[in-house]
Write a protein that holds these residues in place. Structure first.
Motif, PDB file in Angstrom:
ATOM      1  N   THR A 131      -1.018   7.063   0.575  1.00  0.00           N
ATOM      2  CA  THR A 131      -0.904   5.673  -0.052  1.00  0.00           C
ATOM      3  C   THR A 131      -0.704   5.537  -1.209  1.00  0.00           C
ATOM      4  N   TYR A 174      -5.217  -1.709  10.207  1.00  0.00           N
ATOM      5  CA  TYR A 174      -5.272  -2.211   8.611  1.00  0.00           C
ATOM      6  C   TYR A 174      -5.393  -3.746   8.557  1.00  0.00           C
ATOM      7  N   TYR A 201      -7.703  -6.121   2.020  1.00  0.00           N
ATOM      8  CA  TYR A 201      -8.348  -5.162   3.307  1.00  0.00           C
ATOM      9  C   TYR A 201      -9.624  -5.040   2.979  1.00  0.00           C
ATOM     10  N   THR A 247      -7.741   7.576   7.862  1.00  0.00           N
ATOM     11  CA  THR A 247      -7.764   6.155   8.296  1.00  0.00           C
ATOM     12  C   THR A 247      -8.245   5.318   7.216  1.00  0.00           C
ATOM     13  N   PRO A 248      -8.014   4.107   7.420  1.00  0.00           N
ATOM     14  CA  PRO A 248      -8.872   3.047   6.455  1.00  0.00           C
ATOM     15  C   PRO A 248     -10.154   3.089   6.781  1.00  0.00           C
ATOM     16  N   LYS A 301       0.679  -1.197  -0.122  1.00  0.00           N
ATOM     17  CA  LYS A 301       0.097  -0.007   0.247  1.00  0.00           C
ATOM     18  C   LYS A 301       0.743   1.185   0.023  1.00  0.00           C
ATOM     19  N   TRP A 308      -0.635   6.470  10.416  1.00  0.00           N
ATOM     20  CA  TRP A 308       0.169   6.308   9.198  1.00  0.00           C
ATOM     21  C   TRP A 308       0.756   7.487   8.649  1.00  0.00           C
ATOM     22  N   GLN A 318      -6.779   6.256   1.707  1.00  0.00           N
ATOM     23  CA  GLN A 318      -6.321   6.807   2.452  1.00  0.00           C
ATOM     24  C   GLN A 318      -5.095   7.762   2.090  1.00  0.00           C
TER      25      GLN A 318
END
Length: 237
Positions: free
Chosen positions: A132, A31, A172, A150-151, A2, A69, A129
């Motif tokens: 990424t 994740y 994911y 965030t995811p 990712k 992240w 996200q």
């Protein structure tokens, strides 16, 4: 698998690993199935199992640290931990700031999760996200991109109509599609990134070499493929 860094990291501190008794393993913890926090409040997932085994083979004492992240590379460079093991794809841009071990998974296909199976992604609003490889892919193609920290927020954006689809690692998104009848994976997939590796400071060549050797030993004896298959994070080597 990712993520791209969009901000320039600070210069690395000279404090290296040589005097450290414990190697601090930095991950996102958000994740799944790569990394997440379990009901006991502990880091869990594919990368927890992998990291523990790599530390054992490298004869290192390791502890786990979580970090958001968007600052995960700057905080590695500044010395808050010694390794990133967080589903991070190896990219040329990142390698301008940090070093990577050899990859511990092959490239994972990126997929679209949407409310409608017939969505035209090139004319849609796509969530990804921040920082990424998926966000960079959408931007490079000139499509409409909305970014989230965030995811979980990317999925919520599709549910509430802020975005038409989310682009992320298929590993994911697939469990989300299985769990929610209103969300579907599109047939279209994207091949992005060069596999996932561990990130280390450029000054920590000795640590990189130890993890490289441990990863190779797991590839050679088949245990890495077994772990990949167990957690269904990507194709095997």
């Amino acid at each position: 698998m990712k993520k791209l860094v969009l901000a320039t990291a600070a210069l690395a501190l000279s404090a290296g690993l040589a005097s450290a008794d414990t190697v601090r393993m930095g991950t996102e913890g958000a994740y799944p199935p790569w990394n997440f926090i379990n009901d006991k409040g502990e880091v869990d997932g594919f990368e927890r199992a992998l990291g523990d085994e790599l530390c054992k083979r490298a004869e290192l004492t390791c502890e786990w640290v979580t970090n958001e992240w968007d600052s995960i590379i700057p905080n590695l460079v500044s010395g808050n931990y010694d390794v990133i093991i967080a589903g991070m794809s190896i990219t040329d841009e990142r390698e301008q700031v940090i070093d990577f071990t050899q990859n511990y998974t092959p490239p994972d296909p990126s997929a679209y999760l949407a409310l409608s199976a017939d969505l035209d992604v090139e004319g849609a609003v796509i969530a990804a996200q921040t920082n990424t490889i998926q966000a960079a892919f959408v931007a490079e193609h000139g499509w409409t991109l909305v970014e989230f920290a965030t995811p979980e927020e990317t999925i919520a954006a599709v549910r509430n109509g802020e975005a038409d689809a989310v682009l992320a690692d298929k590993s994911y998104l697939a469990p989300v599609a299985e769990a929610e009848a209103d969300l579907v994976l599109l047939e279209r997939e994207e091949a992005i990134g060069g596999g996932v590796g561990m990130g280390v400071r450029e000054s920590d060549g000795e640590l990189k070499a130890k993890f490289d050797a441990a990863i190779q030993s797991m590839k050679d004896d088949g245990s890495l493929n077994a772990l990949i298959s167990k957690w269904e994070v990507s194709s095997t080597f």
